[in-house]
Design an enzyme around this catalytic site. Structure first.
Site, mmCIF file in Angstrom:
data_model
loop_
_atom_site.group_PDB
_atom_site.id
_atom_site.type_symbol
_atom_site.label_atom_id
_atom_site.label_comp_id
_atom_site.label_asym_id
_atom_site.label_seq_id
_atom_site.Cartn_x
_atom_site.Cartn_y
_atom_site.Cartn_z
ATOM 1 C CD GLU A 1 50.047 30.478 4.296
ATOM 2 O OE1 GLU A 1 50.146 31.472 3.562
ATOM 3 O OE2 GLU A 1 49.327 30.460 5.322
ATOM 4 C CE LYS B 1 42.685 42.312 -5.593
ATOM 5 N NZ LYS B 1 43.179 40.933 -5.387
ATOM 6 N NE ARG C 1 51.297 33.461 7.759
ATOM 7 C CZ ARG C 1 50.214 34.191 7.513
ATOM 8 N NH1 ARG C 1 49.728 34.250 6.292
ATOM 9 N NH2 ARG C 1 49.615 34.838 8.476
#
Length: 618
Positions: free
Chosen positions: A370, A284, A398
């Site tokens: 979640e 990244k 969610r």
């Protein structure tokens, strides 16, 4: 920002992946360097997501080089990493408008480009969607290929394994590229894995594997032994056993910054049969040292100078609501060891960095899960602990079944600290917290609070924490108005609002931080203003009092009007038979596009001028 032939000799000639595919393979590394430089330059001038895209430059080039997009389907998960994809698919000159009102969408968006096959913003959806496309391609029988690109973080969601289990079971042709940026690759390991990936994706290994199975198919014990031997061999040199068990042929890991190696491997994989998983290792922030060293800090960036080693400090001294929550969490934990704080991979965004460092034994980052976060909290509550779930409004969507079935049904004392409620701005429709008041107030046993300022947010968090049942405090993205925080915390009386300004004829019932716009409007209208505080239970007595004294009631909320706080007032008036005019102001029945919070609220008529205009037009 425009490209020119001098600084970007290859990139300036690419208006689509079709142009990219005309380049000889040996020029792809040079093109990748240009693309990375352009990405850094454009995002530094526009703001936006940076580190993720820097890490997927070579992968994006290789995918568009090998696959005949848009005929072949390229499905991005979440989409933070899709800026290079946007640049290569005809939107290079528009990158300066990304995340701005009427500009490019922050994520892949079907309405924006034929190359954006799936509109996204929430993680872990790509494999399910890609599988649906792959099954359709199989029925179409036109040679269409389907590729899903998913990050190692998104892989933690249960939905991913549901999709992979199904794909492995039915054996549909598709490729899943696992973009793993959790670690770097040393030269030796990279070289070995590059060689291994080419071997495992090549025709010799594939024909040997399939041919060996045919030869041994009539001898079950030997066939089983051979299969175990194959699994054992691959298990020693590649971490793909889990994916193999799900029915995927695992290939990799491969260096995700070796564009020619990626091209060779993808070329081999393009015509393999059945579900394939390519494990790609990337870094990244690749190619820009500050982002490599701090990929979290450079995930989403403001406008900045790439020549500097750090991002500019945020202006203003007012604390964000996220910081108010994080500080409250630390204050509570200092006196209550039973507090358990849960986040689904949103430590920084939810203001929990300090808490995670000072109270690591009471901190639980469950990754992008979640549903699990919510039911984990239920388990804590059952055993007498005090769980607090910090979650964005759009992410709580969610876990709706878990909220109902595992928390509210048992009336468990779980506090939901709902960040990013209402208009969030530049991240657009996938992240707008537009629906939480509507879906929360429909659930029995819930207490739902809407603070108007920072101190009230802190007091409401304390109220919800002390409440012996499920409670939610929803607060917006960004800073408050600078309200001074009280030194002590006091639980508010449940379901009670307050009148904060007295006027004539018109009463504005405000839910949440729009109270301050209501007060500005009230000065011009000489209207009464009530800070309602609670959406559920609603302060029916206050509503009745306002109905008796005023000709028009106006509800104001940063939530969809349908089913929201205004609907609660309408239901109450209907039940009591009060014959009063009611005007409900809030978000319309549509998905709200991206733009700054101020721009969007003004456009929707939820600023002071818009409130006055709507009331006068009544």
């Amino acid at each position: 920002m425009s490209t020119d032939n001098k600084n970007y000799p290859l990139l300036s000639d690419i208006a689509s992946p079709e142009d990219l595919r005309k380049l000889p393979q040996e020029q792809l590394a040079e093109l990748s360097d240009e693309l990375r430089r352009y990405l850094l330059e454009s995002v530094s001038q526009s703001s936006g997501h940076l580190a993720s895209g820097l890490g997927t430059v070579e992968l994006t080039v290789a995918l568009h080089y090998i696959y005949q997009t848009p005929f072949d389907r390229l499905v991005w998960d979440v989409g933070h990493q899709a800026y290079p994809h946007k640049i290569l698919t005809g939107r290079r000159e528009q990158m300066g408008t990304i995340r701005q009102k009427n500009g490019l969408h922050p994520f892949p968006w079907r309405e924006e480009s034929e190359y954006d096959i799936l509109s996204v913003g929430h993680s872990s959806t790509s494999i399910s969607a890609a599988l649906g496309m792959a099954i359709a391609a199989e029925k179409e029988n036109a040679g269409r290929k389907v590729v899903s690109v998913i990050g190692d973080g998104a892989l933690t969601a249960g939905m991913v394994f549901e999709a992979m289990n199904h794909a492995g079971d039915i054996g549909t042709d598709m490729v899943v590229v696992l973009n793993d940026n959790d670690m770097s690759i040393s030269e030796n390991v990279g070289a070995l894995n590059k060689h291994l990936a080419r071997l495992l994706s090549g025709s010799l290994y594939t024909s040997f594997r399939e041919g060996g199975k045919k030869v041994l198919s009539g001898i079950p014990p030997i066939k089983a032994l051979a299969k175990k031997a194959e699994e054992h061999l691959k298990g020693m040199v590649v971490p793909g056993t889990l994916f193999e068990e799900l029915g995927f042929n695992y290939i990799g890991p491969i260096d995700g910054h070796d564009v020619e190696g990626l091209v060779d491997c993808l070329r081999n994989m393009r015509n393999l049969k059945g579900p394939q998983l390519l494990h790609v290792m990337t870094k990244k922030g690749k190619g820009y040292a500050p982002a490599e060293n701090d990929p979290i800090g450079y995930h989403g960036v403001p406008k900045f100078d790439p020549a500097q080693d750090s991002l500019p400090k945020a202006s203003g001294s007012k604390p964000s609501f996220s910081k108010i929550f994080g500080d409250w969490l630390c204050d509570m934990a200092a006196t209550d060891p039973k507090l358990m704080a849960i986040t689904p991979a949103m430590r920084e965004g939810s203001g929990m960095v300090r808490f995670s460092q000072e109270y690591p034994e009471q901190y639980f980052d469950v990754a992008i899960a979640e549903q699990h976060a919510t039911t984990l909290a239920a388990g804590f509550a059952i055993e007498g602990l005090k769980p607090v779930v910090a979650i964005y409004s759009s992410f709580l969507q969610r876990a709706y079944d878990q909220l109902i079935h595992d928390v509210a049904l048992m009336n468990l004392p779980v506090l939901f600290a709902i960040d990013r409620a209402g208009i969030v701005g530049a991240d657009g429709p996938t992240h707008q917290g537009a629906f939480d008041l509507s879906f929360l107030r429909a659930i029995p046993n819930m207490v739902v609070m809407t603070p108007a300022d920072e101190d009230q947010c802190r007091q409401m968090l304390y109220t919800g924490y002390q409440y012996n049942g499920p409670a939610a405090v929803r607060y917006p993205r960004g800073s408050g108005i600078g309200t001074e925080l009280q030194t002590t915390m006091t639980a508010l009386p449940i379901g009670k609002g307050v009148e904060v300004r007295s006027g004539k004829k018109i009463a504005i019932l405000a839910f949440g931080t729009l109270l301050h716009e209501a007060l500005k409007a009230a000065e011009e209208l000489d209207a009464t203003v009530c800070d309602m505080r609670f959406v559920k239970p609603l302060d029916g007595a206050l509503v009745d009092a306002m109905a008796q004294r005023h000709e028009l009631l106006v509800t104001l909320e940063e939530n969809v009007v349908m089913g929201g706080a205004g609907s609660a007032v309408a239901e109450h008036l209907n039940a009591t038979g009060a014959n009063r005019s009611l005007l409900q102001l809030g978000l319309p029945d549509e998905f709200i596009k991206h733009g700054s919070q101020t721009e969007i609220l003004e456009e929707l008529g939820l600023d002071a001028k818009g409130i006055v205009r709507s009331i006068q037009a009544r």
